[in-house]
Enzyme design. Sequence first.
Site, PDB file in Angstrom:
ATOM      1  N   HIS A  63       1.030   1.208   3.843  1.00 21.29           N
ATOM      2  CA  HIS A  63       2.398   0.836   3.470  1.00 21.29           C
ATOM      3  C   HIS A  63       3.384   1.928   3.853  1.00 21.29           C
ATOM      4  O   HIS A  63       4.492   1.657   4.303  1.00 21.29           O
ATOM      5  CB  HIS A  63       2.493   0.553   1.963  1.00 21.29           C
ATOM      6  CG  HIS A  63       2.009  -0.808   1.602  1.00 21.29           C
ATOM      7  ND1 HIS A  63       2.471  -1.513   0.514  1.00 21.29           N
ATOM      8  CD2 HIS A  63       1.095  -1.617   2.186  1.00 21.29           C
ATOM      9  CE1 HIS A  63       1.868  -2.687   0.456  1.00 21.29           C
ATOM     10  NE2 HIS A  63       1.020  -2.768   1.446  1.00 21.29           N
ATOM     11  N   SER A  73       7.647   7.831   2.154  1.00 20.78           N
ATOM     12  CA  SER A  73       8.699   7.065   1.458  1.00 20.78           C
ATOM     13  C   SER A  73       8.093   6.214   0.340  1.00 20.78           C
ATOM     14  O   SER A  73       8.755   5.946  -0.665  1.00 20.78           O
ATOM     15  CB  SER A  73       9.484   6.196   2.440  1.00 20.78           C
ATOM     16  OG  SER A  73       8.610   5.374   3.198  1.00 20.78           O
ATOM     17  N   PRO A 158       3.940  -6.823   6.739  1.00 16.11           N
ATOM     18  CA  PRO A 158       3.390  -8.146   7.047  1.00 16.11           C
ATOM     19  C   PRO A 158       2.934  -8.838   5.762  1.00 16.11           C
ATOM     20  O   PRO A 158       2.483  -8.174   4.829  1.00 16.11           O
ATOM     21  CB  PRO A 158       2.197  -7.826   7.953  1.00 16.11           C
ATOM     22  CG  PRO A 158       1.860  -6.394   7.689  1.00 16.11           C
ATOM     23  CD  PRO A 158       3.130  -5.722   7.268  1.00 16.11           C
ATOM     24  N   HIS A 188      -9.516  -4.204   4.749  1.00 17.40           N
ATOM     25  CA  HIS A 188      -9.798  -5.173   3.680  1.00 17.40           C
ATOM     26  C   HIS A 188     -11.283  -5.282   3.369  1.00 17.40           C
ATOM     27  O   HIS A 188     -11.713  -6.208   2.682  1.00 17.40           O
ATOM     28  CB  HIS A 188      -9.194  -6.537   4.039  1.00 17.40           C
ATOM     29  CG  HIS A 188      -7.690  -6.530   3.981  1.00 17.40           C
ATOM     30  ND1 HIS A 188      -6.909  -7.498   4.536  1.00 17.40           N
ATOM     31  CD2 HIS A 188      -6.828  -5.635   3.422  1.00 17.40           C
ATOM     32  CE1 HIS A 188      -5.622  -7.220   4.333  1.00 17.40           C
ATOM     33  NE2 HIS A 188      -5.554  -6.074   3.661  1.00 17.40           N
ATOM     34  N   ASP A 248     -17.440  -1.053   4.902  1.00 22.99           N
ATOM     35  CA  ASP A 248     -18.442  -1.499   5.886  1.00 22.99           C
ATOM     36  C   ASP A 248     -17.854  -2.654   6.696  1.00 22.99           C
ATOM     37  O   ASP A 248     -16.661  -2.943   6.590  1.00 22.99           O
ATOM     38  CB  ASP A 248     -19.745  -1.901   5.180  1.00 22.99           C
ATOM     39  CG  ASP A 248     -19.517  -2.988   4.149  1.00 22.99           C
ATOM     40  OD1 ASP A 248     -18.499  -3.710   4.252  1.00 22.99           O
ATOM     41  OD2 ASP A 248     -20.350  -3.138   3.251  1.00 22.99           O
TER      42      ASP A 248
HETATM   43  C1  HEM Z   1      -2.574  -7.070   8.738  1.00 27.46           C
HETATM   44  C2  HEM Z   1      -1.662  -7.137   7.807  1.00 27.46           C
HETATM   45  C3  HEM Z   1      -1.955  -6.928   6.363  1.00 27.46           C
HETATM   46  C4  HEM Z   1      -1.626  -7.767   5.353  1.00 27.46           C
HETATM   47  C5  HEM Z   1      -0.879  -9.072   5.473  1.00 27.46           C
HETATM   48  C6  HEM Z   1      -2.134  -7.192   4.136  1.00 27.46           C
HETATM   49  C7  HEM Z   1      -1.984  -7.748   2.886  1.00 27.46           C
HETATM   50  C8  HEM Z   1      -2.599  -7.283   1.738  1.00 27.46           C
HETATM   51  C9  HEM Z   1      -2.503  -7.916   0.443  1.00 27.46           C
HETATM   52  C10 HEM Z   1      -1.692  -9.158   0.144  1.00 27.46           C
HETATM   53  C11 HEM Z   1      -3.267  -7.208  -0.412  1.00 27.46           C
HETATM   54  C12 HEM Z   1      -3.541  -7.524  -1.878  1.00 27.46           C
HETATM   55  C13 HEM Z   1      -2.448  -7.076  -2.790  1.00 27.46           C
HETATM   56  C14 HEM Z   1      -2.713  -7.619  -4.160  1.00 27.46           C
HETATM   57  O1  HEM Z   1      -2.608  -8.823  -4.350  1.00 27.46           O
HETATM   58  O2  HEM Z   1      -3.053  -6.851  -5.056  1.00 27.46           O
HETATM   59  C15 HEM Z   1      -3.842  -6.122   0.316  1.00 27.46           C
HETATM   60  C16 HEM Z   1      -4.687  -5.190  -0.205  1.00 27.46           C
HETATM   61  C17 HEM Z   1      -5.219  -4.145   0.501  1.00 27.46           C
HETATM   62  N1  HEM Z   1      -4.918  -3.811   1.810  1.00 27.46           N
HETATM   63 FE1  HEM Z   1      -3.890  -4.931   3.137  1.00 27.46          FE
HETATM   64  N2  HEM Z   1      -2.763  -6.020   4.413  1.00 27.46           N
HETATM   65  C18 HEM Z   1      -2.680  -5.812   5.772  1.00 27.46           C
HETATM   66  C19 HEM Z   1      -3.154  -4.722   6.471  1.00 27.46           C
HETATM   67  C20 HEM Z   1      -3.813  -3.672   5.892  1.00 27.46           C
HETATM   68  C21 HEM Z   1      -4.158  -2.452   6.578  1.00 27.46           C
HETATM   69  C22 HEM Z   1      -3.780  -2.121   8.020  1.00 27.46           C
HETATM   70  C23 HEM Z   1      -4.835  -1.680   5.688  1.00 27.46           C
HETATM   71  C24 HEM Z   1      -5.431  -0.309   5.889  1.00 27.46           C
HETATM   72  C25 HEM Z   1      -5.931   0.117   7.022  1.00 27.46           C
HETATM   73  C26 HEM Z   1      -4.924  -2.426   4.448  1.00 27.46           C
HETATM   74  C27 HEM Z   1      -5.580  -2.009   3.320  1.00 27.46           C
HETATM   75  C28 HEM Z   1      -5.617  -2.696   2.124  1.00 27.46           C
HETATM   76  C29 HEM Z   1      -6.447  -2.290   1.002  1.00 27.46           C
HETATM   77  C30 HEM Z   1      -7.418  -1.128   0.967  1.00 27.46           C
HETATM   78  C31 HEM Z   1      -6.180  -3.197  -0.033  1.00 27.46           C
HETATM   79  C32 HEM Z   1      -6.777  -3.182  -1.448  1.00 27.46           C
HETATM   80  C33 HEM Z   1      -5.931  -2.314  -2.338  1.00 27.46           C
HETATM   81  C34 HEM Z   1      -6.550  -2.062  -3.695  1.00 27.46           C
HETATM   82  O3  HEM Z   1      -7.523  -2.688  -4.086  1.00 27.46           O
HETATM   83  O4  HEM Z   1      -6.023  -1.182  -4.391  1.00 27.46           O
HETATM   84  N3  HEM Z   1      -4.274  -3.614   4.602  1.00 27.46           N
HETATM   85  N4  HEM Z   1      -3.416  -6.195   1.630  1.00 27.46           N
END
Ligand code: HEM
Length: 316
Positions: A63, A73, A158, A188, A248
């Site tokens: 983010h 930020s 996104p 993810h 993984d």
């Molecule tokens: C491709 C576009 C992406 C979208 C649309 C997206 C969207 C999201 C959403 C909606 C969540 C869940 C938030 C919630 O409901 O609590 C999430 C969680 C997460 N995202 Fe993404 N994400 C993207 C890319 C990434 C990238 C590039 C990374 C890191 C390299 C990432 C790492 C994570 C992680 C680790 C979580 C879990 C956070 C937690 O459990 O504390 N995401 N993401």
Amino acid sequence: MAIAVAVFSSLLLCSVFSLGDALSSNYYDKTCPSVEDIVTNVVKEAFTEDKTVPAALLRLHFHDCFIRGCDASVLLDKFGNSKVEKSGPPNLSLHAFFVIDNAKKAVEAACPGVVSCADILALAARDAVVLAGGPTWYVPKGRKDGRTSLASETRQLPAPTFNLSQLQQSFSQRGLNLGDLVALSGGHSLGFSHCSSFQNRLHNFDTTHDVDPSINPSFAASLKRVCPAHSQVKNAGSNMDPSPTMFDNTYYKLILQGKSLFSSDQTLLTSPSTKKLVYQYAGSKKAFYEAFAKSMIKMSSITGGQEVRKNCRVVN
Ligand code: HEM
Ligand SMILES: *[C@@H]1O[C@H](CO)[C@@H](O)[C@H](O)[C@H]1NC(C)=O
Ligand SMILES: *[C@@H]1O[C@H](CO)[C@@H](O)[C@H](O)[C@H]1NC(C)=O
């Protein structure tokens, strides 16, 4: 009109972001040689207490980098009436800020006023992935911290409802290509999502389907039990995969089974080039790890700040 808006906003972003200016992996060799060890130890300590810390740190770094470049930020607290990124809409599961506070405190004690919060977050994200069993990489350093954080700008992130062309646009505005998109989406593999982030796929999906037809039916049924329509249950949701604290390549295997949570995950199968990569990473953890490390370095090299903050929550 739509094209004009798209061109304008990408010009705007290009002027705000720059890829990799003046970052280097030996940036602190003279001024703060122990910085990496200090951050690693603090992240380790937090991880021992709470296995969800890696997911949080990785998402925070993502983010951060996607809004105004990796300039910390995302870490700023609200000042006065200003609503900052942290209080903007996609703020669910942004946590573990305390880990960055602790790391900053420890780093300041060793080398005051030298290391940026943006660098600490980039290091902590790398350490997080390593602790969760994932790959390691050299983190380029020398980012500066920004002085602006606006809740309204979280709209630039996104959304989980995005299709492939929308994701591609979002990533390319930041110098990242479709290969980076597929590799970084593997983040993810870690963490948890609230129902609100995938609810669109479970109820009234479109005019002809109640449930997104690309979801495996039994998986959809189990998600609907946790996330019924109009549910008021706070904090209901699903782990990203059955091993949410282990980094993984399960994420890619699940996409191939129709068991990923977001439209933005499942949509990686909708073009031949991205589909090929999903298959490749599902079949080879090693290929995924190499690609992820490379793309993390690229993402974390989007710079944007001006100063080295004393406290990661407030501008100097
Ligand atoms: C491709 C576009 C992406 C979208 C649309 C997206 C969207 C999201 C959403 C909606 C969540 C869940 C938030 C919630 O409901 O609590 C999430 C969680 C997460 N995202 Fe993404 N994400 C993207 C890319 C990434 C990238 C590039 C990374 C890191 C390299 C990432 C790492 C994570 C992680 C680790 C979580 C879990 C956070 C937690 O459990 O504390 N995401 N993401
Ligand atoms: C998260 O965003 C929502 C929607 O804008 C807002 O109502 C809520 O207060 C925010 N949460 C935090 C902790 O700032
Ligand atoms: C993706 O979504 C945008 C915005 O809704 C739409 O204009 C575009 O046609 C969609 N692309 C595909 C390939 O479905």
